[in-house]
Design an enzyme around this catalytic site. Sequence first.
Site, PDB file in Angstrom:
ATOM      1  N   ASP A 121      -7.821 -35.360 -31.153  1.00 48.83           N
ATOM      2  CA  ASP A 121      -8.048 -34.648 -29.894  1.00 48.83           C
ATOM      3  C   ASP A 121      -9.499 -34.811 -29.442  1.00 48.83           C
ATOM      4  OD1 ASP A 121      -5.470 -33.637 -29.931  1.00 48.83           O
ATOM      5  OD2 ASP A 121      -6.045 -31.628 -30.563  1.00 48.83           O
ATOM      6  N   ARG A 176      -5.165 -41.551 -25.526  1.00 45.96           N
ATOM      7  CA  ARG A 176      -4.531 -40.473 -24.764  1.00 45.96           C
ATOM      8  C   ARG A 176      -5.463 -40.109 -23.609  1.00 45.96           C
ATOM      9  NH1 ARG A 176      -4.650 -35.021 -27.620  1.00 45.96           N
ATOM     10  NH2 ARG A 176      -2.923 -35.777 -28.874  1.00 45.96           N
TER      11      ARG A 176
HETATM   12  P1  FDA Z   1      -3.568 -30.423 -13.404  1.00 47.04           P
HETATM   13  O1  FDA Z   1      -4.383 -29.413 -14.122  1.00 47.04           O
HETATM   14  O2  FDA Z   1      -4.038 -30.925 -12.082  1.00 47.04           O
HETATM   15  O3  FDA Z   1      -2.103 -29.853 -13.289  1.00 47.04           O
HETATM   16  C1  FDA Z   1      -1.092 -30.519 -12.561  1.00 47.04           C
HETATM   17  C2  FDA Z   1       0.147 -29.645 -12.532  1.00 47.04           C
HETATM   18  O4  FDA Z   1       0.640 -29.490 -13.863  1.00 47.04           O
HETATM   19  C3  FDA Z   1      -0.106 -28.220 -12.065  1.00 47.04           C
HETATM   20  O5  FDA Z   1      -0.037 -28.122 -10.672  1.00 47.04           O
HETATM   21  C4  FDA Z   1       1.017 -27.475 -12.760  1.00 47.04           C
HETATM   22  O6  FDA Z   1       2.241 -27.684 -12.100  1.00 47.04           O
HETATM   23  C5  FDA Z   1       1.099 -28.177 -14.087  1.00 47.04           C
HETATM   24  N1  FDA Z   1       0.203 -27.550 -15.097  1.00 47.04           N
HETATM   25  C6  FDA Z   1      -0.956 -28.035 -15.585  1.00 47.04           C
HETATM   26  N2  FDA Z   1      -1.485 -27.214 -16.525  1.00 47.04           N
HETATM   27  C7  FDA Z   1      -0.629 -26.183 -16.602  1.00 47.04           C
HETATM   28  C8  FDA Z   1      -0.605 -25.015 -17.407  1.00 47.04           C
HETATM   29  N3  FDA Z   1      -1.556 -24.729 -18.287  1.00 47.04           N
HETATM   30  N4  FDA Z   1       0.440 -24.160 -17.249  1.00 47.04           N
HETATM   31  C9  FDA Z   1       1.425 -24.411 -16.374  1.00 47.04           C
HETATM   32  N5  FDA Z   1       1.448 -25.507 -15.579  1.00 47.04           N
HETATM   33  C10 FDA Z   1       0.444 -26.376 -15.704  1.00 47.04           C
HETATM   34  N6  FDA Z   1      -7.603 -31.680 -23.111  1.00 47.04           N
HETATM   35  C11 FDA Z   1      -8.721 -31.911 -23.833  1.00 47.04           C
HETATM   36  O7  FDA Z   1      -9.811 -31.542 -23.414  1.00 47.04           O
HETATM   37  N7  FDA Z   1      -8.639 -32.567 -25.040  1.00 47.04           N
HETATM   38  C12 FDA Z   1      -7.458 -33.022 -25.537  1.00 47.04           C
HETATM   39  O8  FDA Z   1      -7.425 -33.619 -26.623  1.00 47.04           O
HETATM   40  C13 FDA Z   1      -6.274 -32.763 -24.782  1.00 47.04           C
HETATM   41  N8  FDA Z   1      -5.058 -33.165 -25.228  1.00 47.04           N
HETATM   42  C14 FDA Z   1      -3.968 -33.073 -24.405  1.00 47.04           C
HETATM   43  C15 FDA Z   1      -2.742 -33.603 -24.807  1.00 47.04           C
HETATM   44  C16 FDA Z   1      -1.668 -33.591 -23.944  1.00 47.04           C
HETATM   45  C17 FDA Z   1      -0.379 -34.208 -24.396  1.00 47.04           C
HETATM   46  C18 FDA Z   1      -1.798 -33.031 -22.640  1.00 47.04           C
HETATM   47  C19 FDA Z   1      -0.665 -33.059 -21.670  1.00 47.04           C
HETATM   48  C20 FDA Z   1      -2.986 -32.450 -22.263  1.00 47.04           C
HETATM   49  C21 FDA Z   1      -4.072 -32.442 -23.137  1.00 47.04           C
HETATM   50  N9  FDA Z   1      -5.268 -31.856 -22.781  1.00 47.04           N
HETATM   51  C22 FDA Z   1      -6.392 -32.083 -23.557  1.00 47.04           C
HETATM   52  C23 FDA Z   1      -5.325 -30.920 -21.617  1.00 47.04           C
HETATM   53  C24 FDA Z   1      -5.716 -31.660 -20.343  1.00 47.04           C
HETATM   54  O9  FDA Z   1      -7.052 -32.082 -20.465  1.00 47.04           O
HETATM   55  C25 FDA Z   1      -5.565 -30.750 -19.112  1.00 47.04           C
HETATM   56  O10 FDA Z   1      -6.378 -29.633 -19.250  1.00 47.04           O
HETATM   57  C26 FDA Z   1      -4.159 -30.296 -18.822  1.00 47.04           C
HETATM   58  O11 FDA Z   1      -3.213 -31.253 -19.193  1.00 47.04           O
HETATM   59  C27 FDA Z   1      -3.972 -30.000 -17.326  1.00 47.04           C
HETATM   60  O12 FDA Z   1      -4.233 -31.159 -16.581  1.00 47.04           O
HETATM   61  P2  FDA Z   1      -3.098 -32.012 -15.791  1.00 47.04           P
HETATM   62  O13 FDA Z   1      -3.401 -33.441 -15.955  1.00 47.04           O
HETATM   63  O14 FDA Z   1      -1.759 -31.587 -16.216  1.00 47.04           O
HETATM   64  O15 FDA Z   1      -3.393 -31.729 -14.262  1.00 47.04           O
END
Ligand code: FDA
Length: 315
Positions: A141, A191
């Site tokens: 991570d 990732r």
């Molecule tokens: P964004 O935040 O723009 O969200 C897009 C849409 O997704 C939202 O409109 C909503 O519909 C949905 N959504 C997103 N987050 C949500 C939530 N918490 N609850 C409900 N709905 C939500 N970060 C990091 O710093 N280090 C890491 O190692 C990882 N590892 C990791 C693994 C995996 C498999 C994922 C999917 C994410 C991570 N992250 C992470 C977290 C990542 O950095 C980020 O904070 C979240 O995924 C939210 O970003 P999105 O890309 O989803 O977009």
Amino acid sequence: MNPLRPVILAAAGSGRMKNAVTRVPLTAAVVRRFVAGETRGELAPVARDLLASGRMISVDFLGEYTTEQSMANAAVAEYMSLIDDLAALEAPHTLVPAVEVSVKLSALGQSLGADGPAIATENLHKLCVKAAESRVWVTVDAEDHTTTDQTLDTVRQLHPEFPWLAVAVQTYQRSAEDRCRRLTAAGTRIRLCKGAYQEPDTVAYQRRPDVDASYLRCLNVLMRGEGYPMIASHDPSMIAATLVEAAGSRRCPGDFEFQMLYGIRDPEQRRLTEEGHALRVYLPYGTQWYGYLMRRLAERPANLAFFLRALAERG
Ligand code: FDA
């Protein structure tokens, strides 16, 4: 960005807030939405159900910022048993290993003073040896920016022996695109995520459009590069852009995968899987869920409202 994000992320680092929140018996409603359970026994049926639905999994034993050697040793021991348990699960026949573990180097001892990075590297090596015997993958991570260089250094050291060892890159970091270029040239599994910590302006983009633009640039680099991209986002724009990039770079399932967090956009996870895409669910378990929960609340005001409602109902 969510205007409450800095406040909630500050609370994630507050010991007093942690005590207040974790003492409230609201675990069933709120924590269980994002966390599989507190023990490997509670994790197992959730993992089995996800695998039975055709999704792959990456299991995270919750814990971070270990302050004592004994805690790092305990985390390693738990991961060893976890890998045994996961290897015994009936996994679907997927093109790449369906089961992975996700690891935070701060849980393996990275922050234990001057020797911390070497301790974490040695502990990660032990986990990789065990994972290699069990056809389980490992991803490291990405934590806050003060750990980034050490984390990449550890991954670089172990990559020749474990070419499937992956690392997360946060696109809010200004250096993300350059980092993607270097990692993909080495054939690394990466990732790609936006990033979940509170970071200073000098290090990270603060505005959502800048983070998203960085994501799209990194995506382009990874999909056209040598490594195995893992698109970790729930954002419909990033998912659509990935499909366009995949067509342009002739990548098929098995050449890249989508990743989403357990409990978030479940119907979309199922839809992508049913359409034949490789999709892995990040599945955390353990008692140390506080920091993880706070980062999920910070991402979406609606989650905070859900959390406060549960508190009020139980209060
Ligand atoms: P964004 O935040 O723009 O969200 C897009 C849409 O997704 C939202 O409109 C909503 O519909 C949905 N959504 C997103 N987050 C949500 C939530 N918490 N609850 C409900 N709905 C939500 N970060 C990091 O710093 N280090 C890491 O190692 C990882 N590892 C990791 C693994 C995996 C498999 C994922 C999917 C994410 C991570 N992250 C992470 C977290 C990542 O950095 C980020 O904070 C979240 O995924 C939210 O970003 P999105 O890309 O989803 O977009």
